[in-house]
Design a protein around this motif. Structure first.
Motif, PDB file in Angstrom:
ATOM      1  N   UNK A   1      13.361  -2.496   7.696  1.00 55.15           N
ATOM      2  CA  UNK A   1      12.133  -1.724   7.913  1.00 55.15           C
ATOM      3  C   UNK A   1      12.294  -0.634   8.964  1.00 55.15           C
ATOM      4  N   UNK A   2      13.165  -0.917   9.922  1.00 51.09           N
ATOM      5  CA  UNK A   2      13.405   0.023  11.004  1.00 51.09           C
ATOM      6  C   UNK A   2      13.824   1.395  10.464  1.00 51.09           C
ATOM      7  N   UNK A   3      14.594   1.381   9.380  1.00 47.39           N
ATOM      8  CA  UNK A   3      15.074   2.638   8.788  1.00 47.39           C
ATOM      9  C   UNK A   3      13.933   3.454   8.196  1.00 47.39           C
TER      10      UNK A   3
ATOM     11  N   UNK B   1       5.059  -8.753  -2.518  1.00 44.46           N
ATOM     12  CA  UNK B   1       4.222  -7.606  -2.873  1.00 44.46           C
ATOM     13  C   UNK B   1       3.802  -6.830  -1.621  1.00 44.46           C
ATOM     14  N   UNK B   2       3.487  -7.567  -0.571  1.00 45.65           N
ATOM     15  CA  UNK B   2       3.088  -6.945   0.687  1.00 45.65           C
ATOM     16  C   UNK B   2       4.187  -6.032   1.190  1.00 45.65           C
ATOM     17  N   UNK B   3       5.396  -6.533   1.144  1.00 51.38           N
ATOM     18  CA  UNK B   3       6.543  -5.767   1.612  1.00 51.38           C
ATOM     19  C   UNK B   3       6.721  -4.484   0.793  1.00 51.38           C
ATOM     20  N   UNK B   4       6.501  -4.595  -0.522  1.00 54.64           N
ATOM     21  CA  UNK B   4       6.583  -3.409  -1.391  1.00 54.64           C
ATOM     22  C   UNK B   4       5.561  -2.359  -0.944  1.00 54.64           C
TER      23      UNK B   4
ATOM     24  N   UNK C   1       3.752   2.741   1.830  1.00 50.69           N
ATOM     25  CA  UNK C   1       3.012   3.386   2.924  1.00 50.69           C
ATOM     26  C   UNK C   1       3.948   4.148   3.834  1.00 50.69           C
ATOM     27  N   UNK C   2       5.068   3.524   4.155  1.00 46.68           N
ATOM     28  CA  UNK C   2       6.033   4.149   5.057  1.00 46.68           C
ATOM     29  C   UNK C   2       6.642   5.389   4.414  1.00 46.68           C
ATOM     30  N   UNK C   3       6.856   5.340   3.091  1.00 46.81           N
ATOM     31  CA  UNK C   3       7.435   6.479   2.378  1.00 46.81           C
ATOM     32  C   UNK C   3       6.497   7.684   2.445  1.00 46.81           C
ATOM     33  N   UNK C   4       5.187   7.421   2.566  1.00 43.75           N
ATOM     34  CA  UNK C   4       4.230   8.507   2.690  1.00 43.75           C
ATOM     35  C   UNK C   4       3.928   8.838   4.158  1.00 43.75           C
ATOM     36  N   UNK C   5       4.828   8.429   5.036  1.00 41.26           N
ATOM     37  CA  UNK C   5       4.740   8.748   6.462  1.00 41.26           C
ATOM     38  C   UNK C   5       3.450   8.285   7.126  1.00 41.26           C
TER      39      UNK C   5
ATOM     40  N   UNK D   1      -2.946   7.977   8.335  1.00 41.81           N
ATOM     41  CA  UNK D   1      -3.860   6.922   8.777  1.00 41.81           C
ATOM     42  C   UNK D   1      -3.053   5.765   9.330  1.00 41.81           C
ATOM     43  N   UNK D   2      -3.744   4.943  10.123  1.00 38.87           N
ATOM     44  CA  UNK D   2      -3.078   3.768  10.676  1.00 38.87           C
ATOM     45  C   UNK D   2      -3.367   2.569   9.781  1.00 38.87           C
ATOM     46  N   UNK D   3      -2.318   2.042   9.201  1.00 35.24           N
ATOM     47  CA  UNK D   3      -2.441   0.907   8.281  1.00 35.24           C
ATOM     48  C   UNK D   3      -1.981  -0.380   8.960  1.00 35.24           C
ATOM     49  N   UNK D   4      -2.771  -1.420   8.803  1.00 29.27           N
ATOM     50  CA  UNK D   4      -2.333  -2.743   9.267  1.00 29.27           C
ATOM     51  C   UNK D   4      -2.205  -3.676   8.064  1.00 29.27           C
ATOM     52  N   UNK D   5      -1.036  -4.264   7.939  1.00 35.81           N
ATOM     53  CA  UNK D   5      -0.809  -5.232   6.864  1.00 35.81           C
ATOM     54  C   UNK D   5      -0.841  -6.627   7.482  1.00 35.81           C
ATOM     55  N   UNK D   6      -1.744  -7.463   6.999  1.00 41.16           N
ATOM     56  CA  UNK D   6      -1.879  -8.803   7.565  1.00 41.16           C
ATOM     57  C   UNK D   6      -1.323  -9.826   6.575  1.00 41.16           C
TER      58      UNK D   6
END
Lengths: 102, 130
Positions: B80-82, B32-35, B40-44, B14-19
């Motif tokens: 985050x790029x990684x 917390x947002x960064x965590x 989310x990124x770890x779950x691709x 899914x496409x997630x947007x974090x605001x």
């Protein structure tokens, strides 16, 4: 596509409502809940901003939150429709996504 | 157990947007947002991050928390790029209101208008607010 924006903070304390109005696109909705309902009240300094945005957005306020704060359904602006909890659920379902603008 | 349909075998993306709308060190929201972004990124999942209002202060250069005894998570934004998180957006209006220019930021971002953020939001499945 349409987004349901919920605002739960008083616009006189936080800028959530202002931010919402800035990013909400045509066809989206704003639902005032919790302390956010103060933003829906008629006769405040924010009425102009809401009226301006009323052309492209729909406004709703959660009745139980109004009631809890001593505000009647008649105390909100004409462009605001009061909904109950079932109405809240309907709004969530009717939109593609919900953004809780905390 | 219910069988998983073939098209979901690689997992549902899914496409997630974090605001992010809060300044970094006064409350725990930003960290917390960064965590959650990293989870989310770890779950691709497809991740976009938006910084607006006081959230733009999160990515200012030269943050140094050594004297207040908290984690300097501003450095994590550069990592985050990684995790294939490359879509970082900042609201132009919020930067202008705070006198911040792109040179003041510690990560490459795309500076976009309120309207563009609105349009971008409509392209996401899930919007998380911090």
């Amino acid at each position: 596509m349409s987004i349901l924006h919920t605002v739960n903070k008083s616009p006189f304390e936080k800028n959530s409502l202002e931010t919402c109005l800035r990013i909400a696109m045509e066809g989206s909705s704003v639902l005032f809940i919790e302390d956010g309902v103060y933003g829906a009240v008629d006769g405040t300094s924010l009425n102009g901003k809401l009226s301006d945005a009323g052309n492209r957005l729909k406004f709703y306020a959660l009745g139980p939150d109004l009631k809890a704060r001593g505000l009647s359904e008649n105390s909100v602006m004409n462009c605001v429709e009061v909904v109950d909890y079932d109405g809240f659920v309907d709004l969530v379902v009717r939109h593609d996504a919900t953004y809780a603008c905390l | 157990m219910e069988e998983i349909p073939e098209e979901y075998e690689g997992g549902i993306v899914k496409k997630f947007m974090y605001v992010n709308r809060r300044a970094p060190h006064g409350t725990i929201y930003a960290q917390e947002s960064l965590e959650v972004v990293l989870v989310g990124a770890a779950f691709d999942q497809e991740v976009s991050i938006v910084f607006m209002d006081d959230g733009v202060y999160q990515i200012l250069k030269d943050q140094d928390t050594s004297a207040i005894g908290t984690k300097n998570f501003s450095k994590t934004f550069r990592a985050l790029e990684m995790y294939d998180v490359e879509k970082l957006y900042v609201e132009r209006e919020s930067m202008q209101a705070r006198g911040i220019s792109e040179d003041d930021l510690n990560v490459p971002v795309e500076v976009i208008t309120s309207e563009e953020i609105g349009r971008l939001m409509e392209q996401h499945d899930v919007i998380l607010s911090f």
